[in-house]
Design an enzyme around this catalytic site. Sequence first.
Site, PDB file in Angstrom:
ATOM      1  N   ALA A 150       0.871  -1.178   0.000  1.00  0.00           N
ATOM      2  CA  ALA A 150       0.000   0.000   0.000  1.00  0.00           C
ATOM      3  C   ALA A 150       0.908   1.227   0.000  1.00  0.00           C
ATOM      4  O   ALA A 150       2.056   1.156   0.454  1.00  0.00           O
ATOM      5  CB  ALA A 150      -0.879  -0.022   1.233  1.00  0.00           C
ATOM      6  N   GLY A 199       0.545  -5.005   0.949  1.00  0.00           N
ATOM      7  CA  GLY A 199      -0.665  -5.048   0.128  1.00  0.00           C
ATOM      8  C   GLY A 199      -0.422  -5.674  -1.239  1.00  0.00           C
ATOM      9  O   GLY A 199      -1.346  -6.217  -1.842  1.00  0.00           O
ATOM     10  N   GLU A 219      -0.685  -9.295  -0.646  1.00  0.00           N
ATOM     11  CA  GLU A 219      -2.104  -9.586  -0.379  1.00  0.00           C
ATOM     12  C   GLU A 219      -2.928  -9.547  -1.666  1.00  0.00           C
ATOM     13  O   GLU A 219      -3.820 -10.373  -1.870  1.00  0.00           O
ATOM     14  CB  GLU A 219      -2.633  -8.570   0.643  1.00  0.00           C
ATOM     15  CG  GLU A 219      -1.954  -8.750   1.998  1.00  0.00           C
ATOM     16  CD  GLU A 219      -2.270  -7.633   2.979  1.00  0.00           C
ATOM     17  OE1 GLU A 219      -2.049  -6.450   2.634  1.00  0.00           O
ATOM     18  OE2 GLU A 219      -2.742  -7.941   4.084  1.00  0.00           O
ATOM     19  N   GLU A 268       4.809  -5.087   7.002  1.00  0.00           N
ATOM     20  CA  GLU A 268       4.102  -3.983   7.666  1.00  0.00           C
ATOM     21  C   GLU A 268       4.583  -3.766   9.090  1.00  0.00           C
ATOM     22  O   GLU A 268       4.477  -2.667   9.629  1.00  0.00           O
ATOM     23  CB  GLU A 268       2.592  -4.253   7.674  1.00  0.00           C
ATOM     24  CG  GLU A 268       1.935  -4.220   6.301  1.00  0.00           C
ATOM     25  CD  GLU A 268       1.816  -5.578   5.635  1.00  0.00           C
ATOM     26  OE1 GLU A 268       2.616  -6.487   5.964  1.00  0.00           O
ATOM     27  OE2 GLU A 268       0.931  -5.728   4.769  1.00  0.00           O
TER      28      GLU A 268
HETATM   29  C1  HXC Z   1       5.089   4.376  -1.313  1.00  0.00           C
HETATM   30  C2  HXC Z   1       6.979   3.374  -2.181  1.00  0.00           C
HETATM   31  C3  HXC Z   1       6.594   2.124  -1.613  1.00  0.00           C
HETATM   32  C4  HXC Z   1       5.377   2.080  -0.870  1.00  0.00           C
HETATM   33  C5  HXC Z   1       8.458   1.859  -2.647  1.00  0.00           C
HETATM   34  N1  HXC Z   1       8.129   3.154  -2.808  1.00  0.00           N
HETATM   35  N2  HXC Z   1       7.553   1.224  -1.911  1.00  0.00           N
HETATM   36  N3  HXC Z   1       6.216   4.469  -2.020  1.00  0.00           N
HETATM   37  N4  HXC Z   1       4.662   3.207  -0.748  1.00  0.00           N
HETATM   38  N5  HXC Z   1       4.917   0.952  -0.335  1.00  0.00           N
HETATM   39  C6  HXC Z   1       8.866   4.200  -3.531  1.00  0.00           C
HETATM   40  C7  HXC Z   1      10.118   4.639  -2.792  1.00  0.00           C
HETATM   41  O1  HXC Z   1       9.792   5.572  -1.803  1.00  0.00           O
HETATM   42  C8  HXC Z   1      10.942   5.219  -3.903  1.00  0.00           C
HETATM   43  O2  HXC Z   1      10.450   6.504  -4.229  1.00  0.00           O
HETATM   44  C9  HXC Z   1      10.612   4.305  -5.102  1.00  0.00           C
HETATM   45  O3  HXC Z   1       9.370   3.669  -4.762  1.00  0.00           O
HETATM   46  C10 HXC Z   1      11.663   3.236  -5.305  1.00  0.00           C
HETATM   47  O4  HXC Z   1      11.858   2.557  -4.079  1.00  0.00           O
HETATM   48  P1  HXC Z   1      13.289   2.363  -3.386  1.00  0.00           P
HETATM   49  O5  HXC Z   1      13.039   2.128  -1.946  1.00  0.00           O
HETATM   50  O6  HXC Z   1      14.211   3.472  -3.760  1.00  0.00           O
HETATM   51  O7  HXC Z   1      13.787   1.030  -4.114  1.00  0.00           O
HETATM   52  P2  HXC Z   1      14.746  -0.106  -3.527  1.00  0.00           P
HETATM   53  O8  HXC Z   1      15.895   0.534  -2.778  1.00  0.00           O
HETATM   54  O9  HXC Z   1      15.047  -0.995  -4.675  1.00  0.00           O
HETATM   55  O10 HXC Z   1      13.883  -0.874  -2.440  1.00  0.00           O
HETATM   56  C11 HXC Z   1      12.727  -1.603  -2.836  1.00  0.00           C
HETATM   57  C12 HXC Z   1      11.869  -1.999  -1.596  1.00  0.00           C
HETATM   58  C13 HXC Z   1      11.571  -0.726  -0.787  1.00  0.00           C
HETATM   59  C14 HXC Z   1      12.626  -3.010  -0.747  1.00  0.00           C
HETATM   60  C15 HXC Z   1      10.602  -2.642  -2.128  1.00  0.00           C
HETATM   61  O11 HXC Z   1      11.034   0.283  -1.642  1.00  0.00           O
HETATM   62  C16 HXC Z   1      10.578  -0.953   0.335  1.00  0.00           C
HETATM   63  O12 HXC Z   1      10.929  -1.489   1.382  1.00  0.00           O
HETATM   64  N6  HXC Z   1       9.331  -0.498   0.146  1.00  0.00           N
HETATM   65  C17 HXC Z   1       8.288  -0.562   1.137  1.00  0.00           C
HETATM   66  C18 HXC Z   1       7.786  -1.963   1.290  1.00  0.00           C
HETATM   67  C19 HXC Z   1       6.725  -2.062   2.360  1.00  0.00           C
HETATM   68  O13 HXC Z   1       6.953  -1.736   3.539  1.00  0.00           O
HETATM   69  N7  HXC Z   1       5.518  -2.461   1.968  1.00  0.00           N
HETATM   70  C20 HXC Z   1       4.374  -2.555   2.876  1.00  0.00           C
HETATM   71  C21 HXC Z   1       3.614  -1.265   2.840  1.00  0.00           C
HETATM   72  S1  HXC Z   1       2.321  -1.247   4.041  1.00  0.00           S
HETATM   73  P3  HXC Z   1      11.430   7.762  -4.422  1.00  0.00           P
HETATM   74  O14 HXC Z   1      10.501   8.902  -4.648  1.00  0.00           O
HETATM   75  O15 HXC Z   1      12.253   7.856  -3.191  1.00  0.00           O
HETATM   76  O16 HXC Z   1      12.248   7.376  -5.633  1.00  0.00           O
HETATM   77  C22 HXC Z   1       1.111  -2.144   3.367  1.00  0.00           C
HETATM   78  C23 HXC Z   1      -0.120  -2.249   4.212  1.00  0.00           C
HETATM   79  C24 HXC Z   1      -1.049  -3.270   3.678  1.00  0.00           C
HETATM   80  O17 HXC Z   1       1.204  -2.669   2.292  1.00  0.00           O
HETATM   81  C25 HXC Z   1      -2.396  -3.091   4.286  1.00  0.00           C
HETATM   82  C26 HXC Z   1      -3.508  -3.308   3.350  1.00  0.00           C
HETATM   83  C27 HXC Z   1      -3.283  -2.981   1.930  1.00  0.00           C
END
Ligand code: HXC
Length: 258
Positions: free
Chosen positions: A65, A109, A112, A132
Amino acid sequence: MAYKTIIVEIDEHVALIKLNRPDALNALNSALLGELGQALREADANEKVRCIVLTGSEKAFAAGADITEMADKSFVEAFLGDLFAREAEAIERIRKPIIAAVSGYALGGGCELAMMCDFIIASDTAKFGQPEINLGVMAGMGGSQRLTRLVGKSKSMEMHLTGRFMDAQEAERSGLVSRVVPAKKLMEEAMGAAEKITEKSQLSVVAIKEAVNRSYETTLSEGLLQERRLFHALFATEDQKEGMSAFVDKREAQFRDK
Ligand code: HXC
């Protein structure tokens, strides 16, 4: 319909939906989830479409998400707005089969969403996770329930509690994905599976999707009864007559969804 965050292509009888927010690794914001729900409903209603393939980019199916969109939400907004409930329900209601073709990250998400599809074909680069916990929250679109049913309590609990990612091989071993293919062949394999489904009778397809999904919702005896009722009902169809006589005549069946 012109979408901004997804790309929809109808190829013969397959609707291919591609998540398309490359700058954010296809993070699921409300615009994307709204458009995805609409595209799925349209594909479900389109008589030409017989199977749906959902995919992302090579680097990410979806990295979760959208964190920037969620960051400032209050409990009241999340609770009264029923955060992600409508979006999830819209996907759960689709009757046609949805195949997830997953390459790269399928996190939070994103994982999911892949699990809401009917089966997952993964590229050898796929990484699944429910990270998360690192954000001070937890799964909210089915992860704690679906991942547990798919891979068992121990792996699911470890992934949710530590945020550890699972690679494609482990995902296949654990039953999360139906199979793993080389990254270059992912779309060919997913579209090939979809095309196979399009050749079947849609009556069998819809009945099978319903019956398999019931196995998560009900007792074994109720599920077996429902399966038997659907199986018996298919004998009322022309496609059953056609399928069985084609076998006897040693020819290809021509199903007509009747
Ligand atoms: C918003 C995101 C994002 C996210 C990545 N980006 N994931 N933006 N929400 N979930 C953005 C980054 O901020 C970045 O933007 C660009 O995408 C590229 O990501 P990087 O981090 O620079 O890439 P990398 O170093 O290759 O790392 C990849 C990654 C990392 C390991 C996937 O991005 C990451 O850990 N993302 C978050 C994963 C996460 O926590 N997901 C769960 C979310 S909570 P900029 O502008 O800086 O270039 C969730 C709740 C579910 O899903 C509940 C119901 C749906």
